[in-house]
Design an enzyme around this catalytic site. Sequence first.
Site, mmCIF file in Angstrom:
data_model
loop_
_atom_site.group_PDB
_atom_site.id
_atom_site.type_symbol
_atom_site.label_atom_id
_atom_site.label_comp_id
_atom_site.label_asym_id
_atom_site.label_seq_id
_atom_site.Cartn_x
_atom_site.Cartn_y
_atom_site.Cartn_z
ATOM 1 N N ASP A 176 7.764 -98.035 -22.027
ATOM 2 C CA ASP A 176 9.011 -98.363 -21.936
ATOM 3 C C ASP A 176 10.099 -97.861 -23.028
ATOM 4 O O ASP A 176 11.100 -97.242 -22.719
ATOM 5 C CB ASP A 176 9.462 -99.804 -21.644
ATOM 6 C CG ASP A 176 10.739 -100.119 -20.890
ATOM 7 O OD1 ASP A 176 10.977 -99.451 -19.754
ATOM 8 O OD2 ASP A 176 11.555 -100.971 -21.308
ATOM 9 N N GLU A 218 18.733 -100.822 -28.858
ATOM 10 C CA GLU A 218 17.514 -101.268 -27.994
ATOM 11 C C GLU A 218 16.246 -100.357 -28.704
ATOM 12 O O GLU A 218 15.148 -100.969 -28.460
ATOM 13 C CB GLU A 218 17.800 -100.731 -26.571
ATOM 14 C CG GLU A 218 16.843 -101.248 -25.578
ATOM 15 C CD GLU A 218 17.331 -101.276 -24.240
ATOM 16 O OE1 GLU A 218 18.408 -101.810 -23.721
ATOM 17 O OE2 GLU A 218 16.640 -100.692 -23.192
ATOM 18 N N GLU A 270 19.610 -100.813 -14.631
ATOM 19 C CA GLU A 270 19.779 -101.972 -15.439
ATOM 20 C C GLU A 270 19.813 -103.189 -14.736
ATOM 21 O O GLU A 270 19.083 -104.124 -15.362
ATOM 22 C CB GLU A 270 21.237 -101.895 -16.247
ATOM 23 C CG GLU A 270 21.504 -100.468 -16.759
ATOM 24 C CD GLU A 270 20.976 -100.416 -18.280
ATOM 25 O OE1 GLU A 270 19.586 -100.902 -18.305
ATOM 26 O OE2 GLU A 270 21.673 -100.455 -19.300
ATOM 27 N N GLU A 340 10.573 -97.999 -10.135
ATOM 28 C CA GLU A 340 10.481 -99.241 -10.760
ATOM 29 C C GLU A 340 9.328 -99.852 -10.588
ATOM 30 O O GLU A 340 8.427 -100.637 -11.488
ATOM 31 C CB GLU A 340 11.893 -100.230 -10.773
ATOM 32 C CG GLU A 340 13.206 -99.641 -11.415
ATOM 33 C CD GLU A 340 13.098 -99.720 -12.870
ATOM 34 O OE1 GLU A 340 12.400 -100.866 -13.476
ATOM 35 O OE2 GLU A 340 13.851 -99.042 -13.709
HETATM 36 C C1 LIG Z 1 11.755 -98.738 -16.574
HETATM 37 C C2 LIG Z 1 12.829 -99.446 -17.196
HETATM 38 N N1 LIG Z 1 13.854 -99.749 -16.230
HETATM 39 C C3 LIG Z 1 15.034 -100.425 -16.635
HETATM 40 C C4 LIG Z 1 15.126 -100.495 -18.113
HETATM 41 C C5 LIG Z 1 16.574 -101.144 -18.569
HETATM 42 N N2 LIG Z 1 17.203 -100.251 -19.066
HETATM 43 C C6 LIG Z 1 14.163 -100.289 -18.956
HETATM 44 N N3 LIG Z 1 14.296 -100.467 -20.321
HETATM 45 N N4 LIG Z 1 12.953 -99.491 -18.414
#
Ligand SMILES: Cc1ncc(CN)c(N)n1
Length: 351
Positions: A176, A218, A270, A340
């Site tokens: 991520d 973040e 999001e 996702e």
């Molecule tokens: C895969 C993924 N999807 C959504 C988000 C949220 N910004 C994230 N950090 N990573």
Amino acid sequence: MLAPRSNESSIISVKVSGRKSAGLPVYKRSLKAFHARKKSIDLAIRSRAKCISLMQALATRENPPIERLKITAIGTTLRTKMEQTGKRLSCFAQALNIPFSFNTIMPAFKTRFKKQQFCRNWLHSGIKMQAKITVTETWLRKHRHLYDGATRHPFIRSIRDGNIDISAFKTWLGQDYIFVRAFVPFVASVLTKAYKGSDDGNGDVEVILGGVAALHDEISWFKKEAFKWGVQLSDIVPQKANQEYCRFLESLISPEVEYTVAAVAFWAIETIYQESFAHCLEDDSKTPPELKETCQRWGNESFGEYCNSLRNIVDRQLEKGSDDVITKAEATLLRVLEHEVDFWNMSHGRT
Ligand SMILES: Cc1ncc(CN)c(N)n1
């Protein structure tokens, strides 16, 4: 006030919001009105507990029998929370044999003042307002299965149930981090498109700019967290699902992609994290304490409000979009949902 004939049953309509109802406890007022044979009662009630008291009182009544209890919840932020309440109330009503329906209304407001004004009118006027179903609402209903697949994935469930495999969590963390780095230019491109493509009387640029700014924090959070878990970020190689997702983001950066289409992707990306991680923070969750901070990061209420602002932006854009743009935007939503799910699968070690 309408007084039905004695053998007629009544429909009680209860409005729910965060506002406290004044005077008599709500169920007493409802029953009083029920005795008075009012056809419909509109009340503001504060909590699920009060709905339960009302149902219990109604269930024990025989004459006149209750035909249907309809609860409409108005909310301005957390849709999932309202839906959960609806599900619980619906189970309870079923157990009591009360025909029941539950609706949620999430109106969009340009300003906080308009929101307060609406809530005041809605709660006190007794006027029935027709909720307008937005395009995003239609899509979420239509693609519920896929949406639930993305927000209630086994990876998320394993966090929520407290049996997450920590190596899977570390995989997710490293992957991520790479994703979020690729997300930065994408969000910046949405900002540019908003600047060029919206009339922006509604403050789209400000909301999206807030999103860009938060990404700096973040990325720092990922670095701190990686250190805590002993994940060496410089060694992470993006896995196939991540590569494909990042490539998809890159394709959306193209100036040919309309603002509305890119904004839909942004909102969905999001919101899926918001709903997923908020699920791990619910009262009955067994999320391990060491993962709570991660869940808070996306599952907190103010992130929920931000997602809602994005949704309002998207709905406003869709409202005036051509059929072609709407079709492309819906296809983009589906692609995000699929990516996702693939991302969670990858983290869970299923690819
Ligand atoms: C895969 C993924 N999807 C959504 C988000 C949220 N910004 C994230 N950090 N990573």
